[in-house]
Scaffold this motif. Structure first.
Motif, short mmCIF file in Angstrom:
data_model
loop_
_atom_site.label_atom_id
_atom_site.label_comp_id
_atom_site.label_asym_id
_atom_site.label_seq_id
_atom_site.Cartn_x
_atom_site.Cartn_y
_atom_site.Cartn_z
N PHE A 52 2.46 1.92 -3.35
CA PHE A 52 1.48 2.42 -4.31
C PHE A 52 1.17 3.89 -4.07
O PHE A 52 1.15 4.71 -5.00
CB PHE A 52 0.19 1.60 -4.24
CG PHE A 52 0.28 0.23 -4.85
CD1 PHE A 52 1.48 -0.26 -5.37
CD2 PHE A 52 -0.83 -0.59 -4.92
CE1 PHE A 52 1.55 -1.52 -5.95
CE2 PHE A 52 -0.78 -1.85 -5.49
CZ PHE A 52 0.42 -2.32 -6.00
N THR A 53 0.92 4.24 -2.82
CA THR A 53 0.49 5.61 -2.54
C THR A 53 1.62 6.62 -2.71
O THR A 53 1.39 7.76 -3.12
CB THR A 53 -0.07 5.71 -1.11
OG1 THR A 53 0.91 5.24 -0.18
CG2 THR A 53 -1.35 4.90 -0.97
N GLU A 54 2.86 6.19 -2.45
CA GLU A 54 3.98 7.13 -2.52
C GLU A 54 4.70 7.13 -3.87
O GLU A 54 5.27 8.16 -4.26
CB GLU A 54 4.99 6.82 -1.41
CG GLU A 54 4.44 7.06 -0.01
CD GLU A 54 5.50 6.90 1.06
OE1 GLU A 54 6.69 6.71 0.70
OE2 GLU A 54 5.15 6.97 2.25
N ALA A 60 -2.06 2.40 -7.49
CA ALA A 60 -2.98 2.84 -6.44
C ALA A 60 -4.38 3.08 -7.01
O ALA A 60 -5.39 2.75 -6.38
CB ALA A 60 -2.46 4.10 -5.76
N LEU A 87 -6.32 0.35 -4.97
CA LEU A 87 -6.74 1.02 -3.74
C LEU A 87 -7.98 1.86 -4.03
O LEU A 87 -7.95 3.09 -3.99
CB LEU A 87 -5.61 1.89 -3.19
CG LEU A 87 -4.32 1.17 -2.78
CD1 LEU A 87 -3.24 2.17 -2.40
CD2 LEU A 87 -4.59 0.20 -1.62
N GLU A 142 0.82 -1.22 0.00
CA GLU A 142 0.00 0.00 0.00
C GLU A 142 0.86 1.27 0.00
O GLU A 142 0.61 2.22 -0.76
CB GLU A 142 -0.93 0.00 1.21
CG GLU A 142 -1.82 1.24 1.30
CD GLU A 142 -2.69 1.24 2.55
OE1 GLU A 142 -3.59 2.11 2.63
OE2 GLU A 142 -2.47 0.38 3.44
N GLU A 143 1.88 1.30 0.83
CA GLU A 143 2.74 2.48 0.91
C GLU A 143 3.48 2.73 -0.39
O GLU A 143 3.61 3.86 -0.86
CB GLU A 143 3.73 2.33 2.07
CG GLU A 143 4.61 3.56 2.29
CD GLU A 143 5.53 3.39 3.47
OE1 GLU A 143 6.56 4.10 3.54
OE2 GLU A 143 5.25 2.54 4.34
N PRO A 149 1.39 5.59 -8.53
CA PRO A 149 0.02 6.09 -8.50
C PRO A 149 -0.92 5.33 -9.44
O PRO A 149 -2.11 5.22 -9.15
CB PRO A 149 0.16 7.55 -8.93
CG PRO A 149 1.48 7.63 -9.65
CD PRO A 149 2.35 6.62 -8.98
N GLY A 193 -9.05 4.91 -2.16
CA GLY A 193 -7.88 5.12 -1.33
C GLY A 193 -7.67 4.11 -0.24
O GLY A 193 -6.87 4.33 0.67
N GLN A 194 -8.36 2.98 -0.32
CA GLN A 194 -8.26 1.97 0.75
C GLN A 194 -7.98 0.59 0.18
O GLN A 194 -8.33 0.28 -0.97
CB GLN A 194 -9.58 1.93 1.54
CG GLN A 194 -9.90 3.22 2.27
CD GLN A 194 -11.21 3.11 3.05
OE1 GLN A 194 -12.10 2.37 2.67
NE2 GLN A 194 -11.31 3.85 4.14
#
Length: 624
Positions: free
Chosen positions: A160-162, A168, A172, A157-158, A165, A175-176
């Protein structure tokens, strides 16, 4: 011994795979009049949707087929090659000593789509629309996301989010991390499928022309264009800790086509066991079987599987069997790493010869041996990559438990074992139809956790360039246009005593499992129990499994445990204790943890049979 399900039997058709939805999709195609090749393609496309942490449309897919009317096994190679720009110098100029296990730099040509199309065009009977339908529906309308997939997404998850994108955006939603069992869709992948199908239908009513047009759209059209733009111009973080662009280009996709090749086979227990050539690790199973045959393993297997009274086999027999199989695996895999690769001079004839097997069998002693012990076929001197030797030296100095250094999330195969989940970072499907045709396929690569999603396509790319060595002169050195020495290993077993009366083709079965380096280890006790011990397919799959962890890892960070042996606890504490006394560093994997085997085939009396693995609660067989 616990047997979780019956071996299925019938006369119409059978599909077994690592996911129930793929088995159902394949069975749907058989019911609609398709043959085993049509059904395998439908199941394969479905797997790219419902097991995105284990494979993808942009991944790899070696396929073994058996054309019953011609009594002919064959290989369709869906393993893509290294890009034209991917030279050793290009990587070392970036300050790298290994190919990163994740990200753009690990990408090779995606071969799965081309392989499925080739199988469909040459051997299938249905148009592309009929075999793509289930996959499109699941991508567009949704499917229950298995818990292993959600746990994998949570682990990255981290990342993907950082850093990723586009991944993500797909994995996600809102966003989850999606919940296990939640309805999950991949709208971009559904659109990609739809565009490929539209290209096929625009080519007119001819089936083959439509399939060819879909391949053109993927390898020379919109898919290739999107891959080129993304990989070549968007630097993203990889396991080196630095963002990079990659070397894969649209021209690499345009230059590649799936190839059909002969199988490599060896006799065992009244059957021919068929595998790919040594661009894959498949012959390592054949080497193990030839050495076990030279050791006269028949009586030991029968003693370890069944007793005359039907009581539990003796502890001594089980200890001796597991010890022998593991020691033979260590010898065979030492040869794999010294000799196998996508090169013309692999000494395979000698490696599979009875004389060589006898030489290797003499090295199996009463206790666990250490180190690498490759042979010298035809008097040749074995050579390993310096990086492999250094990694093993570090592990030997560290002692037992060296493989516990898992590396970064998203690396290699089986990634899910690094996440503390059931090993087996790949998929598998086996099919048999009423005409006796059979397919064994092990689609993999394009993992959501290892390669960023290509914008607008909803798919990731294969990261098997990490299997190359950045050292020249080895069978598995990085060379543009060369296939990585893959671990993917589908298989066929065919009886040697000819056709069955009233049926097409020979008795035998398609079989295989996910699991990286373990694929050609978990299948050994399965074959021994079925072909020599008399257990049916389901009982042989359900029986306790094990593998050597002493075998060199094929993926970054290439960890191993000196004299390591991983076993399911159902072997019994006394057996595990006996193996420790023999010098093995035994790791108890729990009762139901190792392997995701499935199989489908034709029994001696002509009945069709199938079975699938209960571990992980995903694999199912279907048939009638």
């Amino acid at each position: 011994m616990v047997v979780t399900r019956p071996e299925l039997s019938g006369t119409f058709g059978m599909v077994a795979s690592t996911h129930w939805l793929a088995s159902a999709a394949g069975m749907r195609v058989l019911e609609a009049g398709g043959n085993a090749f049509d059904a395998a393609v439908a199941a394969g496309f479905t797997l790219t949707v419902v097991e995105p942490h284990l494979n993808g449309l942009g991944g790899d897919a070696p396929i073994l087929g058996y054309e019953a009317a011609q009594d002919r096994p064959f290989v369709v190679c869906g393993q893509g090659v290294a890009p034209a720009e991917a030279t050793i110098e290009r990587y070392t100029d970036l300050g790298l000593t290994v190919v990163p296990g994740t990200g753009h730099l690990a990408a090779v040509v995606p071969g799965a789509f081309g392989a499925w199309l080739d199988l469909l065009a040459r051997y299938g009977t249905l148009p592309l629309a009929d075999v793509l339908g289930p996959a499109i529906g699941y991508a567009r309308d949704g499917f229950p996301l298995v818990g292993a997939a959600t746990r994998t997404i949570a682990a990255v998850e981290e990342l993907f989010t950082e850093h990723w994108p586009t991944s993500a955006a797909v994995y996600l939603p809102h966003g989850q991390v999606p919940e296990a069992g939640a309805r999950f869709t991949n709208a971009d992948l559904a659109t990609t499928f739809a565009r490929l199908l539209a290209a096929a239908e625009a080519a007119g009513p001819a089936r083959e022309a439509g399939i060819e047009a879909a391949g053109h759209a993927f390898y020379e059209g919109f898919v290739a264009e999107a891959v080129d733009a993304f990989v070549g111009s968007t630097p993203l973080m990889d396991s080196s800790g630095t963002p990079h662009t990659g070397f894969l280009r649209g021209a690499d996709l345009a230059a590649w086509r799936a190839t059909e090749e002969p199988t490599v086979a060896a006799p065992f227990a009244g059957h021919e066991i068929h595998k790919t050539a040594a661009w894959g690790q498949g012959p390592v199973l054949l080497q193990q079987l030839t050495v076990l045959d030279a050791l006269g393993v028949d009586e030991l297997v029968r003693a370890a599987v069944r007793t005359p009274t039907g009581s539990r086999p003796s502890v001594d027999a089980l200890v001796e069997l597991v010890h022998t199989v593991v020691e033979v695996a260590d010898l065979a895999f030492a040869d794999r790493d010294a000799w196998y690769g996508d090169v013309p001079d692999v000494p395979l004839t000698t490696l599979l010869s009875p004389a060589y097997a006898t030489q290797r069998a003499a090295l199996v002693g009463p206790t666990a041996a250490g180190g690498l012990r490759p042979g010298s076929p035809d008097g040749r001197t074995p050579r390993y990559a310096q990086a492999l030797l250094e990694a093993r030296e570090r592990a030997e100095r560290a002692g037992t438990g060296a493989s516990s250094a898992r590396g970064s999330v998203g690396l290699g195969e089986p990634t899910v074992s690094r996440l503390g989940l059931s090993p087996g970072d790949t998929c598998h499907v086996d099919v048999v139809d009423r005409w006796g045709n059979r397919v064994s396929a092990t689609p993999s690569g394009g993992w959501l956790q290892s390669s960023p999603v290509v914008p607008g396509l909803g798919l990731s790319l294969p990261t098997r360039a990490q299997m190359f060595w950045l050292e020249a002169g080895l069978p598995s050195s990085l060379v543009p246009g060369r296939r990585p020495r893959t671990t993917l290993s589908p298989a066929l077993a065919l009886r040697v005593d000819g056709p069955i009366t009233g049926s097409s083709g020979r008795a035998g079965f398609a079989f295989g499992t996910p699991g990286g380096d373990q694929q050609d280890q978990w299948t050994v006790p399965f074959l021994l129990r079925h072909l020599l011990g008399g257990l049916d397919l389901q009982a042989a799959i359900d029986a306790p499994a094990w593998h050597s962890a002493h075998v060199p890892g094929s993926f970054d960070p290439r960890t191993h445990t000196p004299r390591g042996l991983v076993a399911e606890s159902r072997l019994g504490e006394a057996v595990l204790a006996g193996l420790r006394e023999r010098g093995h560093a035994v790791e108890d994997a729990g009762p139901w943890a190792l392997g995701r085997l499935s199989a489908a085939g034709v029994r001696d009396d002509g009945l069709l049979v199938a079975a699938a693995n209960p571990r992980g609660r995903q694999g199912y067989a279907a048939g009638r």
